[in-house]
Design a protein around this motif. Structure first.
Motif, PDB file in Angstrom:
ATOM      1  N   THR A 151       0.874  -1.170   0.000  1.00 31.61           N
ATOM      2  CA  THR A 151       0.000   0.000   0.000  1.00 31.61           C
ATOM      3  C   THR A 151       0.914   1.223   0.000  1.00 31.61           C
ATOM      4  O   THR A 151       1.933   1.244   0.696  1.00 31.61           O
ATOM      5  CB  THR A 151      -0.890   0.009   1.245  1.00 31.61           C
ATOM      6  N   THR A 152       0.581   2.230  -0.783  1.00 32.19           N
ATOM      7  CA  THR A 152       1.529   3.325  -0.980  1.00 32.19           C
ATOM      8  C   THR A 152       0.811   4.656  -1.112  1.00 32.19           C
ATOM      9  O   THR A 152      -0.426   4.722  -1.184  1.00 32.19           O
ATOM     10  CB  THR A 152       2.390   3.073  -2.231  1.00 32.19           C
ATOM     11  N   LEU A 153       1.579   5.721  -1.146  1.00 28.03           N
ATOM     12  CA  LEU A 153       1.080   7.073  -1.364  1.00 28.03           C
ATOM     13  C   LEU A 153       1.474   7.540  -2.760  1.00 28.03           C
ATOM     14  O   LEU A 153       2.458   7.085  -3.320  1.00 28.03           O
ATOM     15  CB  LEU A 153       1.655   8.041  -0.321  1.00 28.03           C
ATOM     16  N   ALA A 154       0.706   8.469  -3.303  1.00 30.69           N
ATOM     17  CA  ALA A 154       1.015   9.013  -4.627  1.00 30.69           C
ATOM     18  C   ALA A 154       0.371  10.377  -4.783  1.00 30.69           C
ATOM     19  O   ALA A 154      -0.524  10.758  -4.009  1.00 30.69           O
ATOM     20  CB  ALA A 154       0.531   8.070  -5.720  1.00 30.69           C
ATOM     21  N   CYS A 155       0.811  11.118  -5.785  1.00 26.38           N
ATOM     22  CA  CYS A 155       0.282  12.450  -6.082  1.00 26.38           C
ATOM     23  C   CYS A 155      -0.214  12.506  -7.520  1.00 26.38           C
ATOM     24  O   CYS A 155       0.252  11.770  -8.388  1.00 26.38           O
ATOM     25  CB  CYS A 155       1.350  13.519  -5.880  1.00 26.38           C
ATOM     26  N   GLY A 156      -1.157  13.409  -7.769  1.00 25.28           N
ATOM     27  CA  GLY A 156      -1.650  13.663  -9.117  1.00 25.28           C
ATOM     28  C   GLY A 156      -2.338  15.010  -9.126  1.00 25.28           C
ATOM     29  O   GLY A 156      -2.323  15.734  -8.125  1.00 25.28           O
ATOM     30  N   THR A 157      -2.941  15.382 -10.234  1.00 21.43           N
ATOM     31  CA  THR A 157      -3.683  16.641 -10.287  1.00 21.43           C
ATOM     32  C   THR A 157      -5.117  16.371 -10.700  1.00 21.43           C
ATOM     33  O   THR A 157      -5.408  15.408 -11.405  1.00 21.43           O
ATOM     34  CB  THR A 157      -3.050  17.625 -11.282  1.00 21.43           C
ATOM     35  N   ASN A 158      -6.018  17.251 -10.257  1.00 18.67           N
ATOM     36  CA  ASN A 158      -7.412  17.092 -10.616  1.00 18.67           C
ATOM     37  C   ASN A 158      -7.780  18.042 -11.751  1.00 18.67           C
ATOM     38  O   ASN A 158      -6.929  18.759 -12.281  1.00 18.67           O
ATOM     39  CB  ASN A 158      -8.310  17.304  -9.395  1.00 18.67           C
ATOM     40  N   SER A 159      -9.054  18.067 -12.105  1.00 14.37           N
ATOM     41  CA  SER A 159      -9.488  18.841 -13.258  1.00 14.37           C
ATOM     42  C   SER A 159      -9.361  20.340 -13.049  1.00 14.37           C
ATOM     43  O   SER A 159      -9.371  21.111 -13.992  1.00 14.37           O
ATOM     44  CB  SER A 159     -10.941  18.498 -13.605  1.00 14.37           C
ATOM     45  N   GLN A 160      -9.246  20.770 -11.783  1.00 18.96           N
ATOM     46  CA  GLN A 160      -9.055  22.189 -11.500  1.00 18.96           C
ATOM     47  C   GLN A 160      -7.575  22.563 -11.426  1.00 18.96           C
ATOM     48  O   GLN A 160      -7.230  23.694 -11.105  1.00 18.96           O
ATOM     49  CB  GLN A 160      -9.722  22.567 -10.165  1.00 18.96           C
ATOM     50  N   GLY A 161      -6.718  21.600 -11.712  1.00 16.79           N
ATOM     51  CA  GLY A 161      -5.288  21.870 -11.661  1.00 16.79           C
ATOM     52  C   GLY A 161      -4.714  21.821 -10.265  1.00 16.79           C
ATOM     53  O   GLY A 161      -3.567  22.226 -10.044  1.00 16.79           O
ATOM     54  N   GLN A 162      -5.500  21.327  -9.291  1.00 17.21           N
ATOM     55  CA  GLN A 162      -5.021  21.231  -7.920  1.00 17.21           C
ATOM     56  C   GLN A 162      -4.294  19.906  -7.708  1.00 17.21           C
ATOM     57  O   GLN A 162      -4.651  18.887  -8.283  1.00 17.21           O
ATOM     58  CB  GLN A 162      -6.205  21.320  -6.949  1.00 17.21           C
ATOM     59  N   TRP A 163      -3.301  19.950  -6.838  1.00 13.06           N
ATOM     60  CA  TRP A 163      -2.599  18.714  -6.512  1.00 13.06           C
ATOM     61  C   TRP A 163      -3.469  17.860  -5.593  1.00 13.06           C
ATOM     62  O   TRP A 163      -4.052  18.365  -4.635  1.00 13.06           O
ATOM     63  CB  TRP A 163      -1.258  19.010  -5.857  1.00 13.06           C
ATOM     64  N   GLN A 164      -3.533  16.578  -5.904  1.00  7.23           N
ATOM     65  CA  GLN A 164      -4.340  15.621  -5.161  1.00  7.23           C
ATOM     66  C   GLN A 164      -3.412  14.559  -4.582  1.00  7.23           C
ATOM     67  O   GLN A 164      -2.467  14.136  -5.242  1.00  7.23           O
ATOM     68  CB  GLN A 164      -5.349  14.969  -6.109  1.00  7.23           C
ATOM     69  N   LYS A 165      -3.657  14.142  -3.363  1.00  8.64           N
ATOM     70  CA  LYS A 165      -2.860  13.066  -2.785  1.00  8.64           C
ATOM     71  C   LYS A 165      -3.732  11.837  -2.575  1.00  8.64           C
ATOM     72  O   LYS A 165      -4.944  11.945  -2.360  1.00  8.64           O
ATOM     73  CB  LYS A 165      -2.196  13.505  -1.487  1.00  8.64           C
ATOM     74  N   TYR A 166      -3.090  10.676  -2.635  1.00  5.66           N
ATOM     75  CA  TYR A 166      -3.817   9.397  -2.630  1.00  5.66           C
ATOM     76  C   TYR A 166      -3.190   8.419  -1.654  1.00  5.66           C
ATOM     77  O   TYR A 166      -1.977   8.423  -1.422  1.00  5.66           O
ATOM     78  CB  TYR A 166      -3.752   8.721  -3.999  1.00  5.66           C
ATOM     79  N   VAL A 167      -4.043   7.532  -1.128  1.00  5.67           N
ATOM     80  CA  VAL A 167      -3.600   6.266  -0.544  1.00  5.67           C
ATOM     81  C   VAL A 167      -4.049   5.191  -1.528  1.00  5.67           C
ATOM     82  O   VAL A 167      -5.232   5.096  -1.858  1.00  5.67           O
ATOM     83  CB  VAL A 167      -4.225   6.013   0.840  1.00  5.67           C
ATOM     84  N   LEU A 168      -3.106   4.397  -1.996  1.00  3.46           N
ATOM     85  CA  LEU A 168      -3.391   3.402  -3.034  1.00  3.46           C
ATOM     86  C   LEU A 168      -3.081   2.001  -2.529  1.00  3.46           C
ATOM     87  O   LEU A 168      -2.064   1.783  -1.854  1.00  3.46           O
ATOM     88  CB  LEU A 168      -2.559   3.686  -4.290  1.00  3.46           C
ATOM     89  N   GLY A 169      -3.949   1.070  -2.858  1.00  7.87           N
ATOM     90  CA  GLY A 169      -3.747  -0.317  -2.455  1.00  7.87           C
ATOM     91  C   GLY A 169      -2.774  -1.044  -3.363  1.00  7.87           C
ATOM     92  O   GLY A 169      -2.287  -0.503  -4.365  1.00  7.87           O
ATOM     93  N   PRO A 170      -2.470  -2.301  -3.033  1.00  5.39           N
ATOM     94  CA  PRO A 170      -1.565  -3.104  -3.855  1.00  5.39           C
ATOM     95  C   PRO A 170      -2.094  -3.278  -5.285  1.00  5.39           C
ATOM     96  O   PRO A 170      -3.299  -3.304  -5.519  1.00  5.39           O
ATOM     97  CB  PRO A 170      -1.514  -4.449  -3.116  1.00  5.39           C
ATOM     98  N   ALA A 171      -1.181  -3.410  -6.200  1.00  8.25           N
ATOM     99  CA  ALA A 171      -1.548  -3.564  -7.620  1.00  8.25           C
ATOM    100  C   ALA A 171      -1.550  -5.033  -7.999  1.00  8.25           C
ATOM    101  O   ALA A 171      -0.671  -5.792  -7.601  1.00  8.25           O
ATOM    102  CB  ALA A 171      -0.559  -2.822  -8.501  1.00  8.25           C
TER     103      ALA A 171
END
Length: 588
Positions: free
Chosen positions: A250-270
């Motif tokens: 399980t890990t953390l990650a970053c991305g951006t949303n449709s408003q251009g804001q940075w979004q942070k995530y908790v992601l499960g195993p792949a």
């Protein structure tokens, strides 16, 4: 027997104007195409026009993974990834044991290509356990936070190419039918249970599962603390989010949303990797009016994994009905799922433009690499050195061409006009075709390609010499010019075809077994060899047939190059074959 031969010969000589008209029309059409397309000069390679050079360093948790096999696989995938952007003459090659050099010519979107090449980590599909806008007031993620923000582009990994992959986490951006989810694989267990997923969910909600072990609780608390402290607006924290995580973590990650804001995530195993994507394409949806979308086909194994995980995700509430496409530790897209997708295909729809759709399709098609890479350096390559070499090469070529012309004039005299005209036609066709190949197949002219064009001068001149010498041989045997031309042509034609076939075969083999700049030499050599056949058949031979009817050449003027006396011709064959007059008039 003599009459049919004469008839066939007359027929063969009666239409040379058609061949000349055909090749002149082709030249005019190609010239018109150049000006119509706005491309009047060939596209230049990086050594002539400059460009961007990127140095990537391999990194891996296991040093043994950095080996020749994995490095070569990475080079191959990067090559296809760059070519998927329409970049030609890009060079991707290893340097030493752990570095890869990528040279991208000027004239392409080098920044876009740089970001595509730089996204070198493995591609995974992970279930979203929790997400929120980075820097938001809430201390912990909530479903409403995630449902109001839809992810798209990654941070540095994929630019804004996939920025609008799911413009919202609403039904409009939700995969609702087979072939309609957004990506490819995710984790087989998207529901919080007695697994790392469970602990991740517990951390995200700040309420650890009672059934979790004390070790799992400690890990969950640690992840929760890291998630709370993560600020994806800061480049340093984005780069370290999820660093060193394995596919089963399980890990953390970053991305951006449709408003251009940075979004942070908790992601499960792949449970599904980028290698499970067989093909991804950007297509324009004309039926529903949804605009550009990305379609994907999975391998047989990937199809089963994808069907299983989408079935589990569809039972969850937002944001846990979403899965994230993670490349190089960044979230490219996070589509939601409403039902199991078991058909082996899916699509991502949203507010894509053409470039964004193609970029995302490119990431999905060529996203999985056997190693991770760090961008070590990015430098701009100037064309100064290449320009100097090109200048010197063109001077050498001009000197060689001048020597060939002088030789033709001194040795072949009037026939040299045909050879020079043929060389000019060949040069015009070569220039026009190479110019048009730039925007069509992204052909770029580099220094080795220029060398191939210069070498082709000798190949073309050799074809003329073979034909002229066959004609002169026929004249030496006592034939007049017109029949000499027609008798010489079949023999010369066979020799020219065999010679050009050998040259073309060598160019084809060289093109297949080599990479980079050497392919430019092979391509140009093969192209000019084919054009040599076209010019000899459609221009040189018809022009020679027409000029053979002119008195200057037909009478063997001393400056025609076909003077029977200078060639040491035998008496005409027609005179030697006439029966002698009877000695006794009575016998007549």
């Amino acid at each position: 027997m003599a009459a049919p031969k004469k008839g066939r010969s007359a027929s063969a000589q009666s239409r040379p104007g058609r061949s000349l008209a055909l090749i002149l029309i082709a030249i005019a059409a190609l010239t018109g195409g150049m000006f119509a397309s706005g491309n009047t000069t060939p596209r230049l390679g990086i050594d002539l026009a400059g460009g961007t050079s990127i140095t990537l360093e391999a990194k891996s948790g296991q040093e043994s993974a950095i080996n020749k096999t994995n490095m070569n696989t990475a080079v191959d995938i990067m090559n296809r990834r760059v070519n998927g952007l329409g970049v030609s003459e890009a060079e991707v090659q290893t340097q030493g044991d752990r570095n890869i050099i990528v040279n991208i010519p000027k004239g392409t979107n080098s920044e876009q290509a740089r970001k595509q090449v730089g996204t070198t980590a493995k591609l995974y599909f992970r279930p979203v356990l929790a997400t929120e806008v980075s820097g938001a007031a809430a201390a912990s993620p909530t479903p409403s936070a995630s449902s109001s923000s839809s992810k798209k582009a990654t941070d540095k990994a994929t630019d804004k190419a996939t920025e609008k992959a799911t413009s919202s986490a609403t039904p409009s951006a939700t995969a609702t039918s087979q072939g309609r989810a957004v990506t490819d694989a995710l984790k087989a267990d998207a529901t919080p249970s007695a697994s790392s997923s469970a602990s991740a969910s517990a951390k995200a909600s700040s309420s650890p599962s009672p059934s979790a072990s004390s070790g799992a609780e400690a890990e969950a608390a640690k992840l929760q603390a890291a998630y709370t402290a993560l600020d994806c607006r800061k480049e340093g924290q984005r780069a370290k989010a999820g660093e060193g995580a394995k596919p089963t973590d399980t890990t953390l990650a970053c991305g951006t949303n449709s408003q251009g804001q940075w979004q942070k995530y908790v992601l499960g195993p792949a449970e599904v990797a980028g290698t499970d994507v067989k093909k991804a394409s950007a297509v324009y949806d004309t039926q529903s009016g949804a605009g550009w979308k990305v379609t994907m086909d999975f391998t047989s194994g990937g199809s089963k994994k994808f069907g299983s995980i989408t079935g589990k995700l569809a039972k969850n509430q937002p944001p846990q009905n979403q899965f994230a496409i993670v490349l190089d530790g960044s979230v490219v897209s996070d589509p939601s799922v409403s039902q199991a997708l078991t058909g082996g295909n899916a699509e991502i729809s949203g507010s894509f433009d053409q470039t964004e759709a193609k970029d995302l399709a490119n990431v999905l098609s060529y996203g999985a690499l056997p190693l991770s890479f760090r961008e070590q350096s990015v430098t701009t390559v100037t064309a100064a050195l290449g320009g100097e070499q090109l200048h010197a090469g063109l001077i050498a070529g001009a000197i060689g061409l001048a020597l060939v012309v002088i030789y033709l004039v001194l040795y072949y005299r009037g026939l040299s006009l045909i050879a020079i005209a043929s060389l000019l036609v060949s040069a015009a066709l070569t220039y026009e075709i190479m110019t048009l190949l730039g925007p069509t197949i992204h052909f770029a002219l580099n220094l080795p390609a220029v060398c191939g064009a210069i070498v082709a001068i000798g190949i073309t001149a050799d074809s003329f010499i073979v034909f002229f010498e066959r004609i002169r041989d026929e004249i030496r045997e006592g034939r007049t010019l017109r029949p000499a031309v027609e008798r010489a042509w079949p023999r010369a034609r066979r020799t020219i075809l065999v010679s050009d076939f050998v040259s073309f075969l060598a160019a084809a083999v060289l093109f297949i077994v080599t990479v980079g700049k050497v392919q430019g030499f092979a391509f140009t050599l093969g192209l000019t060899t084919v054009l040599d056949v076209v010019v000899v058949f459609l221009f040189t031979k018809p022009l020679m047939t027409i000029l053979a009817r002119k008195q200057f050449f037909a009478n063997g003027h001393s400056w025609s190059g076909l003077d029977p006396k200078r060639l040491g011709a035998q008496p005409p064959l027609r005179r030697t074959r006439r029966p002698s007059a009877p000695a006794d008039p009575k016998e007549a």
